[in-house]
Each structure stands twice: as C-alpha cells, then as structure tokens.
Design an enzyme around this catalytic site. Structure first.
Site, PDB file in Angstrom:
ATOM      1  N   ARG A 133       0.834  -1.201   0.000  1.00 22.31           N
ATOM      2  CA  ARG A 133       0.000   0.000   0.000  1.00 22.31           C
ATOM      3  C   ARG A 133       0.869   1.252   0.000  1.00 22.31           C
ATOM      4  O   ARG A 133       2.058   1.195   0.304  1.00 22.31           O
ATOM      5  CB  ARG A 133      -0.924   0.007   1.219  1.00 22.31           C
ATOM      6  CG  ARG A 133      -1.860  -1.185   1.297  1.00 22.31           C
ATOM      7  CD  ARG A 133      -2.699  -1.139   2.562  1.00 22.31           C
ATOM      8  NE  ARG A 133      -3.589  -2.284   2.679  1.00 22.31           N
ATOM      9  CZ  ARG A 133      -3.246  -3.441   3.237  1.00 22.31           C
ATOM     10  NH1 ARG A 133      -2.025  -3.589   3.740  1.00 22.31           N
ATOM     11  NH2 ARG A 133      -4.107  -4.437   3.300  1.00 22.31           N
TER      12      ARG A 133
ATOM     13  N   LYS B 105      -1.548  -0.974   7.997  1.00 21.30           N
ATOM     14  CA  LYS B 105      -2.973  -1.223   8.161  1.00 21.30           C
ATOM     15  C   LYS B 105      -3.262  -2.451   9.010  1.00 21.30           C
ATOM     16  O   LYS B 105      -4.145  -2.425   9.873  1.00 21.30           O
ATOM     17  CB  LYS B 105      -3.640  -1.370   6.797  1.00 21.30           C
ATOM     18  CG  LYS B 105      -5.148  -1.529   6.890  1.00 21.30           C
ATOM     19  CD  LYS B 105      -5.792  -1.433   5.527  1.00 21.30           C
ATOM     20  CE  LYS B 105      -7.317  -1.480   5.667  1.00 21.30           C
ATOM     21  NZ  LYS B 105      -7.985  -1.316   4.360  1.00 21.30           N
TER      22      LYS B 105
ATOM     23  N   HIS C 240      -4.002   3.129  -5.563  1.00 16.16           N
ATOM     24  CA  HIS C 240      -4.217   1.868  -4.836  1.00 16.16           C
ATOM     25  C   HIS C 240      -4.525   0.718  -5.781  1.00 16.16           C
ATOM     26  O   HIS C 240      -4.268  -0.456  -5.447  1.00 16.16           O
ATOM     27  CB  HIS C 240      -5.365   2.042  -3.835  1.00 16.16           C
ATOM     28  CG  HIS C 240      -5.582   0.855  -2.961  1.00 16.16           C
ATOM     29  ND1 HIS C 240      -4.744   0.531  -1.915  1.00 16.16           N
ATOM     30  CD2 HIS C 240      -6.537  -0.116  -2.988  1.00 16.16           C
ATOM     31  CE1 HIS C 240      -5.177  -0.574  -1.327  1.00 16.16           C
ATOM     32  NE2 HIS C 240      -6.260  -0.989  -1.957  1.00 16.16           N
TER      33      HIS C 240
ATOM     34  N   ARG D  85      -2.014  -2.142  -6.693  1.00 13.56           N
ATOM     35  CA  ARG D  85      -1.950  -3.345  -5.849  1.00 13.56           C
ATOM     36  C   ARG D  85      -2.765  -4.471  -6.467  1.00 13.56           C
ATOM     37  O   ARG D  85      -2.313  -5.620  -6.537  1.00 13.56           O
ATOM     38  CB  ARG D  85      -2.461  -2.973  -4.466  1.00 13.56           C
ATOM     39  CG  ARG D  85      -2.362  -4.009  -3.390  1.00 13.56           C
ATOM     40  CD  ARG D  85      -2.644  -3.332  -2.058  1.00 13.56           C
ATOM     41  NE  ARG D  85      -3.214  -4.205  -1.055  1.00 13.56           N
ATOM     42  CZ  ARG D  85      -2.505  -4.915  -0.206  1.00 13.56           C
ATOM     43  NH1 ARG D  85      -1.190  -4.885  -0.252  1.00 13.56           N
ATOM     44  NH2 ARG D  85      -3.097  -5.669   0.698  1.00 13.56           N
TER      45      ARG D  85
ATOM     46  N   HIS E 242      -1.704 -11.052   3.290  1.00 12.84           N
ATOM     47  CA  HIS E 242      -2.838 -11.822   3.788  1.00 12.84           C
ATOM     48  C   HIS E 242      -2.392 -13.235   4.122  1.00 12.84           C
ATOM     49  O   HIS E 242      -1.508 -13.776   3.469  1.00 12.84           O
ATOM     50  CB  HIS E 242      -3.945 -11.897   2.739  1.00 12.84           C
ATOM     51  CG  HIS E 242      -4.481 -10.554   2.357  1.00 12.84           C
ATOM     52  ND1 HIS E 242      -5.332 -10.383   1.294  1.00 12.84           N
ATOM     53  CD2 HIS E 242      -4.273  -9.322   2.879  1.00 12.84           C
ATOM     54  CE1 HIS E 242      -5.636  -9.088   1.187  1.00 12.84           C
ATOM     55  NE2 HIS E 242      -5.004  -8.437   2.137  1.00 12.84           N
TER      56      HIS E 242
ATOM     57  N   TYR F 211      -9.096  -7.478   8.914  1.00 11.78           N
ATOM     58  CA  TYR F 211      -8.549  -8.726   9.434  1.00 11.78           C
ATOM     59  C   TYR F 211      -7.753  -8.482  10.717  1.00 11.78           C
ATOM     60  O   TYR F 211      -6.911  -7.612  10.787  1.00 11.78           O
ATOM     61  CB  TYR F 211      -7.647  -9.328   8.359  1.00 11.78           C
ATOM     62  CG  TYR F 211      -6.881 -10.552   8.767  1.00 11.78           C
ATOM     63  CD1 TYR F 211      -5.522 -10.476   9.018  1.00 11.78           C
ATOM     64  CD2 TYR F 211      -7.520 -11.770   8.884  1.00 11.78           C
ATOM     65  CE1 TYR F 211      -4.807 -11.597   9.376  1.00 11.78           C
ATOM     66  CE2 TYR F 211      -6.819 -12.901   9.237  1.00 11.78           C
ATOM     67  CZ  TYR F 211      -5.455 -12.808   9.483  1.00 11.78           C
ATOM     68  OH  TYR F 211      -4.763 -13.920   9.839  1.00 11.78           O
TER      69      TYR F 211
END
Length: 368
Positions: free
Chosen positions: A208, A231, A307, A310, A330, A339
């Site tokens: 990001r 984040k 963005h 990504r 992730h 998450y």
C-alpha cells in the site's frame, strides 16, 4: 445485583450518566429520558421521580410476604457499560494503531446510538434499524463490529443469543474502475522519475501507499526487504530476487537519501531526497492519469487510483501462476480489510520470483 458502573455508583437509583449527559430510566416502562448535563438538577429530579414512581414497601410486608417486593430497577447491564468492557478486550488483541483508531470510532458511534439500552433487551430489529441508517459499506463494517461485540458478551455469560447473527450484509456496488496494464504503462511513461519508482515498487511488491513511502534503505538486510504493514500490522520479509533488485537499483540516487522512494528534485515545498507523502503519491498519480485523458468518461470517484496498482500487480502474478496472497500480506483468501491476527508477530516470507515487468520494461524508457 450487579454493582453499578463507577460513573453511576454515587447517583440515585434509575439515574445514569452517559458521556456528558444524564438519563433517567423509568422504573415501570424501562424507557430512558434525557436529564441534561447539570448533575445537581438531574439528581434532584431523579429523587422526585423515584418518590412518585417507586411504591414504598414496609418492613412488616417484606417479612410477612403480604406484599411482593418491587423488582429491582437496576438494569442487568447497560450496553454502554458493556462497550467499555469490549473496548478493553480490543486493547488486548494487539491491533495496529490504525485498526485500533478505526475500531474506537466505530464503538463510539454505536454507543451514541444504542448505549442507553440494556444489553439483554437489544433486539435484531434495533440492530437492523441502526444498520439501515448507514451507507452499505459502513453498515457492513458496523455489523462486523456488533457481531463480534455480542459474541464476546455471550462468551462472558451476559447474554445467550446474538441479535446480529440473522442480519445480512448489504450489497456494496463496486465503484472504482480497475487499472489496466496498458494504462499503467502510459501513466508510467508520463511520470517523473520519483513517481515511476513508486509505481514500479508498488507493482512488484503489492504494498500500500503508506508502506511504500515508509520504506528506507535500512529495511534492506541480507538480501531481504523487511516491513510491517501499517494497516494490518502484518510483518513481511520480501526476498530481493533479480526482478525486485532491478527495481531497487532504479530507486537509488546520488542524494544519499535514507528513503527508497524520495524526491529527485526540490520544489518550493520539498527538498531533493525528502520522502514522498502517501497523499502526494495519489495526487501525482491522478494528475498524470487525467493529463493523459484516461478514464475521462467516468466520474472522478470511479477512476482508478494509485491503490489499484496493488490489484493490478496481484492479477499479473496470478496470471503468471504465482499466488499473490503472501505479498499482499494476507494469510488466507478469506481475510478481509479488517482482518485481526493474534499471531501477527510472526514474519511472512515472500519471494517475487516472477518478473511481471519484463513484458513492458522497454516502454518505461519511452517519452510520453
């Protein structure tokens, strides 16, 4: 009887403090009535109301049982009080600073709408009404928080059912257009060198904006680029393979800047070598995109932003047979943007071995 919240302990029965305001709970109907912010006035009014609404019972009647004692007017647990406990539980999860800030804002918004109710009396209808007052995206975020909040209350034994479970997520229409590879090439060719570096690094690492602009050369150790995503708090070790090494080489300059992404030239507001703010990445990307007339037929909010690089990079990796999940930070395909990971202290290891830039590298050197 459950002890009163410390903020309410010194108040007359049926009088509660919710933030700066006082509320009186009618002992017969259970409804709450605003009493303003004046503590002394609220206490006087509560005493007067209690004298009229609570029927006195003599000691003889209590002993002989000739008259049933009035039930306690103390609520089982105010939702506002439970939210205080829930906030403490959130603190124990070790959320990233951004996630913690966003969750606190959501909790306070929920408190303002539902905090005066008893936890055990909140119905699915009340939850649905609250969610219906939000935009679809906001409603889904609040639903997630409420669902977690009530599950925690069940785990603590305060309630037995979750009124959020049977509600449904709202359908969120995808508004922003995906960035195509061809348009990425055109934007890249028309960009200044510092933006080109950010575009390249974003495309190959899938990070990001805030993570890209925070990268420094000190994060590069023994052939590995280490970062912690702002984040999610996910720690990521990215192996510097040949494709990534080539990108990093183009980011180097003779300015001796500690930042991998930095300005190559000064301006009235910046100095050469300064890091680039994430907002500047977005604004520079938009300026180049719009100067080329790309996506001009779409409303501004639907045009691809920085963005979207990504997503583009992830799609390119997948097309080349590489799973992009680890680079994205992730741990599963089911992970959402909210998450929460109790094991985030472990490092994820990723290796961008596929050169997703090779098919259009020559175009980078072409003038706009």
């Amino acid at each position: 009887m459950r002890p009163r919240n410390p903020a309410n302990r010194a108040l007359p029965v049926n009088l509660y403090k919710n933030g700066r305001y006082y509320q009186y709970r009618h002992p017969q109907t259970g409804r709450y009535h605003g009493m303003g912010t004046d503590r002394a006035a609220a206490i006087r009014a509560a005493h007067q109301l209690n004298a009229q609404l609570i029927e006195p019972i003599s000691l003889t009647e209590r002993v002989l049982g000739t008259k049933r004692q009035a039930p306690s007017t103390e609520p089982t647990l105010l939702f506002s009080d439970w939210l205080d406990t829930y906030a403490t539980l959130l603190d124990e999860r070790g959320l990233s600073s951004l996630s913690r800030y966003n969750r606190q804002r959501q909790v306070e918004r929920i408190r303002a709408a539902l905090g005066a109710l008893d936890l055990s009396t909140i119905t699915t209808r009340r939850i649905a009404e609250f969610l219906d007052a939000q935009t679809p995206r906001q409603a889904n975020a609040y639903r997630s928080v409420l669902n977690d909040c009530f599950n925690e209350a069940i785990a603590k034994g305060h309630i037995t059912t979750n009124p959020v479970t049977v509600t449904k997520n709202k359908r969120v229409a995808t508004q922003r257009q995906r960035l195509t590879l061809e348009d990425f090439q055109r934007i890249h060719a028309a960009s200044p060198i510092h933006l080109q570096n950010a575009l390249d690094l974003g495309l190959i690492t899938l990070q990001r904006r805030e993570d890209l602009v925070s990268l420094s050369w000190s994060d590069l150790r023994d052939g590995v680029l280490e970062l912690q995503q702002h984040k999610t708090g996910t720690r990521l070790r990215i192996t510097v393979t040949k494709p990534l090494a080539r990108v990093l080489d183009t980011c180097r300059s003779n300015l001796d800047s500690p930042w991998i992404i930095h300005y190559r030239r000064g301006s009235p507001h910046t100095r050469a070598g300064d890091p680039i703010a994430k907002q500047q990445l977005s604004s520079m990307f938009r300026a180049v995109r719009d100067s080329l007339g790309l996506y001009a037929e779409l409303p501004i909010r639907q045009r691809p932003s920085f963005h979207e690089i990504r997503s583009l990079g992830a799609r390119l990796y997948e097309a080349r047979g590489m799973d992009p999940q680890t680079l994205l930070g992730h741990k599963s395909r089911q992970m959402t943007e909210v998450y929460l990971d109790s094991r985030r202290e472990e490092w994820l290891v990723a290796s961008p071995a596929v050169d997703i830039l090779e098919n259009f590298r020559e175009s980078f050197d072409k003038p706009s």
